[in-house]
Design a protein around this motif. Structure first.
Motif, PDB file in Angstrom:
ATOM      1  N   SER A 127       0.830  -1.203   0.000  1.00 29.79           N
ATOM      2  CA  SER A 127       0.000   0.000   0.000  1.00 29.79           C
ATOM      3  C   SER A 127       0.861   1.248   0.000  1.00 29.79           C
ATOM      4  N   VAL A 128       0.723   2.066  -1.069  1.00 34.39           N
ATOM      5  CA  VAL A 128       1.380   3.368  -1.191  1.00 34.39           C
ATOM      6  C   VAL A 128       0.373   4.321  -1.833  1.00 34.39           C
ATOM      7  N   SER A 129       0.777   5.575  -2.060  1.00 34.41           N
ATOM      8  CA  SER A 129      -0.109   6.569  -2.656  1.00 34.41           C
ATOM      9  C   SER A 129       0.545   7.234  -3.854  1.00 34.41           C
ATOM     10  N   CYS A 130      -0.288   7.915  -4.635  1.00 31.07           N
ATOM     11  CA  CYS A 130       0.199   8.818  -5.675  1.00 31.07           C
ATOM     12  C   CYS A 130      -0.296  10.214  -5.312  1.00 31.07           C
ATOM     13  N   ARG A 131       0.638  11.160  -5.227  1.00 31.70           N
ATOM     14  CA  ARG A 131       0.281  12.536  -4.911  1.00 31.70           C
ATOM     15  C   ARG A 131       0.928  13.472  -5.919  1.00 31.70           C
ATOM     16  N   ARG A 132       0.058  14.249  -6.578  1.00 34.00           N
ATOM     17  CA  ARG A 132       0.498  15.213  -7.587  1.00 34.00           C
ATOM     18  C   ARG A 132       1.394  14.563  -8.635  1.00 34.00           C
ATOM     19  N   GLY A 133       0.975  13.362  -9.040  1.00 34.99           N
ATOM     20  CA  GLY A 133       1.609  12.669 -10.145  1.00 34.99           C
ATOM     21  C   GLY A 133       2.809  11.813  -9.787  1.00 34.99           C
ATOM     22  N   LYS A 134       3.219  11.823  -8.530  1.00 36.26           N
ATOM     23  CA  LYS A 134       4.399  11.063  -8.126  1.00 36.26           C
ATOM     24  C   LYS A 134       4.039  10.041  -7.050  1.00 36.26           C
ATOM     25  N   LEU A 135       4.855   9.002  -6.986  1.00 32.41           N
ATOM     26  CA  LEU A 135       4.634   7.954  -6.012  1.00 32.41           C
ATOM     27  C   LEU A 135       5.084   8.438  -4.633  1.00 32.41           C
TER      28      LEU A 135
END
Length: 377
Positions: free
Chosen positions: A345-353
């Motif tokens: 589980s990770v996220s993408c924020r403003r186009g970046k991992l």
């Protein structure tokens, strides 16, 4: 410290996930979930018969929250979100038309919009852009003038992971008569804050990220010498020293930060947060910080070996628990989905991992991440 044993004893999430998304919403430690389940069962069985016991427990939790940042308990109020804490400060500050507040342009919206909302009261919001991945103190100072009243800044920027130097900013602010407000939600946990050493004026942080608590339960710090200068907002029966049961309750505000706790408490959430704070204090905030930063460094090393770029400043003093990654031509939203299918589980924020490990993540979690990063979705 046997971190493997801590993970086994306290974090059921490890049974299924390599959970590396604490900058979003954290899984609860077992003791926190137990506390919340116990409260629900208690209310089902007894209603409010034992309400006084819940209220007394809140004061123990307040002392834990104060201990975490080396504040006095009377300087800590419970809030339902970081946004609420920011709003209470922004709306309660003694502004005069023509004043201004300085902030960084890449702040999370909750630390921008409450200040921008003051424009109708004649208060200007001045935003400073980062350069080469860093928000430079000299740029913040350049944006200030003799009408600057507040610097509103995050301890750690949510999308870049950049760590602002609070010691330097506090010194610069107070030399100019500017109050320092800190959105601490992305910093408190991976980093330690000592409000006696670093003279922050105001701080707010919900507990559902790095503090490993549930959503809707957080803390606001108001330095003692600001309590009478900051106008109370949302006052209610809990804001005053008199009882709602008095024939004529007197409007005598509490002499401490409790004056901002006007209405009902989120008992279930605060009881859960209290147990998470208990875990932090048992392990030691400095030890927890060191462990999280070590895990983040492990992410950086494995990501580079998997062919990914670590985005942002590489200066050790600028790093936090958030690691931002990118790879040319990568659809990072698709990468998030692919990793989720692998139990990571990770996220993408403003186009970046965005990867954000915690104290219980072992090397096997980081290796699972690296394996998934090597495979294009």
């Amino acid at each position: 410290m046997d971190w493997t044993e801590v993970a086994r004893a306290e974090f059921p999430v490890t049974g299924r996930w390599a959970y590396l998304d604490h900058a979003a919403i954290a899984p609860l430690p077992r003791r926190s979930g137990d506390a919340m389940r116990s409260w629900v069962a208690e209310q089902e069985a007894n209603g409010c018969v034992n309400w006084l016991g819940w209220r007394e427990e809140l004061e123990r939790i307040r002392r834990r929250a104060a201990a975490l940042i080396n504040a006095e308990p009377g300087e800590v109020a419970f809030v339902t979100s970081t946004t609420m804490g920011i709003g209470l400060v922004a709306e309660g500050f003694p502004w005069v038309p023509g004043d201004n507040v300085v902030s960084a342009s890449e702040e999370y919206p909750s630390n921008l919009f409450p200040w921008k909302n003051l424009e109708s009261r004649g208060v200007e919001t001045r935003l400073v852009r980062s350069r080469e991945g860093r928000i430079r103190p000299e740029d913040l100072v350049e944006a200030m003038d003799d009408r600057t009243r507040v610097l509103a800044i995050s301890h750690v920027e949510f999308a870049s992971g950049f760590r602002n130097d609070l010691d330097t900013l506090a010194e610069l602010c107070h030399a100019r008569g500017v109050a320092l407000f800190v959105d601490a939600i992305q910093g408190l946990g991976p980093l330690t804050i000592d409000v006696r050493r670093t003279p922050i004026d105001f701080l707010a942080a919900d507990g559902h990220k790095w503090l490993l608590g549930p959503e809707g339960a957080g803390l606001m710090f108001v330095r003692e010498d600001w309590i009478d200068r900051l106008r109370p907002i949302l006052v209610g029966s809990n804001s005053v020293t008199s009882s709602y049961n008095d024939p004529e309750p007197a409007f005598d505000l509490k002499p401490d930060a409790g004056r901002w706790e006007g209405g009902c408490y989120n008992f279930a959430g605060l009881l859960g947060l209290g147990k998470s704070l208990e875990l932090f204090l048992e392990l030691g905030p400095d030890r927890v910080s060191g462990r999280i930063l070590d895990r983040a460094e492990g992410v950086r090393e494995r990501a580079r070996s998997a062919g990914w770029e670590v985005v942002g400043s590489d200066r050790p003093g600028d790093r936090s628990g958030i690691v931002v990654l990118d790879r040319e031509g990568s659809d990072n939203n698709a990468v998030v989905r692919s990793l989720k299918g692998r139990g990571v589980s990770v996220s993408c924020r403003r186009g970046k991992l965005r990867v954000s490990p915690h104290l219980y993540n072992g090397d096997d979690d980081l290796d699972r991440l690296a394996e998934g990063l090597r495979t294009r979705p």
